[in-house]
Write a protein that holds these residues in place. Structure first.
Motif, PDB file in Angstrom:
ATOM      1  N   GLY A 121       0.809  -1.207   0.000  1.00  8.48           N
ATOM      2  CA  GLY A 121       0.000   0.000   0.000  1.00  8.48           C
ATOM      3  C   GLY A 121       0.842   1.258   0.000  1.00  8.48           C
ATOM      4  N   ILE A 122       1.568   1.500  -1.073  1.00 10.06           N
ATOM      5  CA  ILE A 122       2.431   2.676  -1.161  1.00 10.06           C
ATOM      6  C   ILE A 122       1.632   3.873  -1.684  1.00 10.06           C
ATOM      7  N   GLU A 123       2.265   5.048  -1.637  1.00  8.67           N
ATOM      8  CA  GLU A 123       1.612   6.272  -2.104  1.00  8.67           C
ATOM      9  C   GLU A 123       1.484   6.290  -3.626  1.00  8.67           C
ATOM     10  N   ARG A 124       2.546   5.882  -4.309  1.00  8.49           N
ATOM     11  CA  ARG A 124       2.495   5.932  -5.777  1.00  8.49           C
ATOM     12  C   ARG A 124       3.589   5.071  -6.376  1.00  8.49           C
ATOM     13  N   PHE A 125       3.293   4.534  -7.556  1.00  8.08           N
ATOM     14  CA  PHE A 125       4.231   3.706  -8.324  1.00  8.08           C
ATOM     15  C   PHE A 125       4.408   4.371  -9.689  1.00  8.08           C
ATOM     16  N   VAL A 126       5.646   4.676 -10.038  1.00  4.86           N
ATOM     17  CA  VAL A 126       5.945   5.331 -11.316  1.00  4.86           C
ATOM     18  C   VAL A 126       6.913   4.445 -12.101  1.00  4.86           C
ATOM     19  N   MET A 127       6.524   4.092 -13.316  1.00  2.80           N
ATOM     20  CA  MET A 127       7.358   3.217 -14.147  1.00  2.80           C
ATOM     21  C   MET A 127       7.900   3.955 -15.357  1.00  2.80           C
ATOM     22  N   ALA A 128       9.154   3.688 -15.686  1.00  2.00           N
ATOM     23  CA  ALA A 128       9.761   4.214 -16.904  1.00  2.00           C
ATOM     24  C   ALA A 128       9.427   3.314 -18.075  1.00  2.00           C
ATOM     25  N   SER A 129       8.583   3.808 -18.978  1.00  2.00           N
ATOM     26  CA  SER A 129       8.316   3.104 -20.230  1.00  2.00           C
ATOM     27  C   SER A 129       9.125   3.770 -21.342  1.00  2.00           C
ATOM     28  N   SER A 130       8.731   3.558 -22.579  1.00  2.00           N
ATOM     29  CA  SER A 130       9.574   3.980 -23.691  1.00  2.00           C
ATOM     30  C   SER A 130       8.748   4.270 -24.930  1.00  2.00           C
ATOM     31  N   SER A 131       9.234   5.182 -25.753  1.00  2.00           N
ATOM     32  CA  SER A 131       8.610   5.444 -27.051  1.00  2.00           C
ATOM     33  C   SER A 131       8.680   4.223 -27.960  1.00  2.00           C
ATOM     34  N   VAL A 231       9.387  14.268 -10.866  1.00  2.88           N
ATOM     35  CA  VAL A 231       9.193  15.004  -9.620  1.00  2.88           C
ATOM     36  C   VAL A 231       7.737  15.467  -9.495  1.00  2.88           C
ATOM     37  N   ALA A 232       7.142  15.859 -10.620  1.00  2.00           N
ATOM     38  CA  ALA A 232       5.749  16.334 -10.594  1.00  2.00           C
ATOM     39  C   ALA A 232       4.793  15.278 -10.053  1.00  2.00           C
ATOM     40  N   LEU A 233       5.161  14.010 -10.192  1.00  3.07           N
ATOM     41  CA  LEU A 233       4.277  12.929  -9.766  1.00  3.07           C
ATOM     42  C   LEU A 233       4.286  12.715  -8.256  1.00  3.07           C
ATOM     43  N   LEU A 234       5.123  13.439  -7.540  1.00  2.00           N
ATOM     44  CA  LEU A 234       5.048  13.419  -6.084  1.00  2.00           C
ATOM     45  C   LEU A 234       3.843  14.207  -5.570  1.00  2.00           C
ATOM     46  N   ASP A 235       3.360  15.128  -6.385  1.00  2.00           N
ATOM     47  CA  ASP A 235       2.383  16.112  -5.905  1.00  2.00           C
ATOM     48  C   ASP A 235       1.010  16.001  -6.534  1.00  2.00           C
ATOM     49  N   THR A 236       0.779  15.020  -7.398  1.00  2.00           N
ATOM     50  CA  THR A 236      -0.524  14.909  -8.038  1.00  2.00           C
ATOM     51  C   THR A 236      -0.896  13.446  -8.224  1.00  2.00           C
ATOM     52  N   ASP A 237      -2.175  13.145  -8.132  1.00  2.00           N
ATOM     53  CA  ASP A 237      -2.652  11.803  -8.461  1.00  2.00           C
ATOM     54  C   ASP A 237      -3.520  11.832  -9.711  1.00  2.00           C
ATOM     55  N   ALA A 238      -3.421  12.939 -10.455  1.00  2.00           N
ATOM     56  CA  ALA A 238      -4.280  13.110 -11.628  1.00  2.00           C
ATOM     57  C   ALA A 238      -3.980  12.116 -12.738  1.00  2.00           C
ATOM     58  N   ALA A 239      -2.800  11.513 -12.712  1.00  2.00           N
ATOM     59  CA  ALA A 239      -2.382  10.665 -13.818  1.00  2.00           C
ATOM     60  C   ALA A 239      -2.541   9.174 -13.534  1.00  2.00           C
ATOM     61  N   ASP A 240      -3.227   8.809 -12.476  1.00  2.00           N
ATOM     62  CA  ASP A 240      -3.335   7.394 -12.122  1.00  2.00           C
ATOM     63  C   ASP A 240      -3.878   6.558 -13.280  1.00  2.00           C
ATOM     64  N   GLY A 241      -3.202   5.417 -13.521  1.00  2.00           N
ATOM     65  CA  GLY A 241      -3.628   4.495 -14.565  1.00  2.00           C
ATOM     66  C   GLY A 241      -3.297   4.929 -15.965  1.00  2.00           C
ATOM     67  N   GLU A 242      -2.506   5.990 -16.109  1.00  5.59           N
ATOM     68  CA  GLU A 242      -2.193   6.547 -17.427  1.00  5.59           C
ATOM     69  C   GLU A 242      -0.796   6.129 -17.894  1.00  5.59           C
ATOM     70  N   ALA A 243      -0.644   6.068 -19.213  1.00  2.00           N
ATOM     71  CA  ALA A 243       0.672   5.992 -19.849  1.00  2.00           C
ATOM     72  C   ALA A 243       0.865   7.311 -20.594  1.00  2.00           C
ATOM     73  N   ILE A 244       1.916   8.049 -20.256  1.00  2.67           N
ATOM     74  CA  ILE A 244       2.050   9.438 -20.682  1.00  2.67           C
ATOM     75  C   ILE A 244       3.389   9.655 -21.390  1.00  2.67           C
ATOM     76  N   ASN A 245       3.338  10.332 -22.532  1.00  2.78           N
ATOM     77  CA  ASN A 245       4.563  10.680 -23.249  1.00  2.78           C
ATOM     78  C   ASN A 245       5.369  11.724 -22.492  1.00  2.78           C
ATOM     79  N   VAL A 246       6.684  11.522 -22.469  1.00  2.00           N
ATOM     80  CA  VAL A 246       7.601  12.538 -21.967  1.00  2.00           C
ATOM     81  C   VAL A 246       8.654  12.752 -23.050  1.00  2.00           C
ATOM     82  N   GLY A 247       8.481  13.837 -23.813  1.00  2.00           N
ATOM     83  CA  GLY A 247       9.382  14.132 -24.918  1.00  2.00           C
ATOM     84  C   GLY A 247       9.882  15.558 -24.850  1.00  2.00           C
ATOM     85  N   SER A 248      10.384  16.043 -25.967  1.00  2.00           N
ATOM     86  CA  SER A 248      10.952  17.386 -26.012  1.00  2.00           C
ATOM     87  C   SER A 248      10.033  18.296 -26.815  1.00  2.00           C
ATOM     88  N   THR A 249      10.596  19.372 -27.320  1.00  2.00           N
ATOM     89  CA  THR A 249       9.794  20.334 -28.074  1.00  2.00           C
ATOM     90  C   THR A 249       9.903  20.147 -29.578  1.00  2.00           C
TER      91      THR A 249
END
Length: 328
Positions: A121-131, A231-249
């Motif tokens: 029962g942890i606060e949050r689990f964050v996984m590194a996925s890939s493009s 770091v942003a995922l320490l402060d929000t639970d808005a993304a639960d159950g989501e797979a989200i892109n993290v890219g550049s500009t």
């Protein structure tokens, strides 16, 4: 907060662990120090984290172990508030040679962590996925609704792992999210990656090597931007159950990238071309609208700004980093 970072001595995991220590958190870094690339680069990361901890920032502990060790994983997760799962068997090309190892580490290792997390029962689990989960593009930029049809065992293993993360979030009420990274680069990056290779060869007076004709495009993401998304995922639970892109500009052709690094460091050199591997992606480009909406993600570095920052870092750390690049 108590934060477990798997792969915490590696490139991205090491930067995340370092940032959390600097921010005053108690960090346990789990890493098996796999010699996929020179382990001394990981040792530099470990020492940086220890230096921050000794100077009065957060606490830091390295645990040398493997995510495939279910008992060890359960013990570490039980003492954590957050799990940042960055450990993985990396390498698209190498996954073609040994696909079962990628399944064991990237899928079974993730399941070990997820099982421990739902039991504890942890606060949050964050996984590194890939493009790499996207495969051949049907359109660009990739948004999260794009079909996921990976073309390498590495991509398939990351897709399976992130689907488990999202499924566990749904059925076990586990706060969990997967971040799909797009070709991350920066200080202490893996030596066999294109940018470090181009810089190293140019500074040594050797021609940059481009695989294929150089028309492939990449969405390169500077590691500091990736850290901010985590770091942003320490402060929000808005993304639960989501797979989200993290890219550049933006994205850039590999040939153009090699030329720009060459022109900055060794303009007299010619580019050298070798055969492209079939498992390499032809094009990547991220839509980051969902990350902006859910995480407030705004990447700060363009590819040119990030490469310039990496070159500056490379020059400052050339004495120890370059021999490891050349010998890996």
């Amino acid at each position: 907060m108590k934060i477990l970072v798997t792969g915490g001595a590696g490139f991205i995991g090491g930067h995340i662990a370092e940032r959390f220590v600097v921010d005053g958190h108690d960090v346990v870094a789990l890493d098996n120090l796999d010699p996929f690339y020179d382990v001394d680069i990981k040792r530099h990361t470990i020492e940086r984290c220890r230096e921050h901890a000794s100077s009065g920032d957060g606490r830091y502990e390295l645990v040398e172990g493997d995510v495939r060790d279910a008992d060890l994983v359960s013990e570490l997760v039980a003492d954590a508030d957050y799990v940042y799962h960055q450990a993985a068997q990396a390498g698209v090309r190498q996954s073609v040679e040994n696909p079962r190892k990628y399944d064991e580490v990237n899928v079974d290792g993730t399941l070990n962590l997820l099982d421990a997390a739902r039991e504890t029962g942890i606060e949050r689990f964050v996984m590194a996925s890939s493009s790499s989960v996207y495969g051949k593009p049907r359109y660009l930029p990739y948004d999260e609704e794009h079909p996921t049809t990976p073309v390498s065992p590495y991509g398939a293993s990351k897709l399976a792992a992130e689907r488990y993360v999202c499924a566990y979030s749904e059925v076990y009420d586990l706060s969990a999210v997967a971040l799909r990274y797009f070709t991350v680069y920066g200080p202490r990056m893996r030596p066999n990656m294109a940018i470090s290779n181009f810089v190293s060869r140019c500074l040594d007076g050797r021609s940059p090597v481009v695989y294929g004709d150089g028309s492939q495009t990449r969405d390169f993401t500077f590691v500091e931007d990736v850290v901010e998304a985590n770091v942003a995922l320490l402060d929000t639970d808005a993304a639960d159950g989501e797979a989200i892109n993290v890219g550049s500009t933006d994205n850039i052709e590999i040939e153009t990238l090699a030329e720009e690094i060459r022109d900055q460091l060794a303009p007299d050199l010619d580019l050298v071309y070798e055969d492209r591997h079939d498992a390499d992606a032809e094009h990547t480009h991220a839509s980051t609208e969902r990350a902006a909406e859910l995480l407030g993600y705004e990447p700060e570095y363009t590819i040119r700004e990030g490469v310039s920052a990496f070159i500056d870092w490379y020059r400052e750390n050339r004495e120890w980093y370059e021999p490891l690049v050349r010998n890996s």
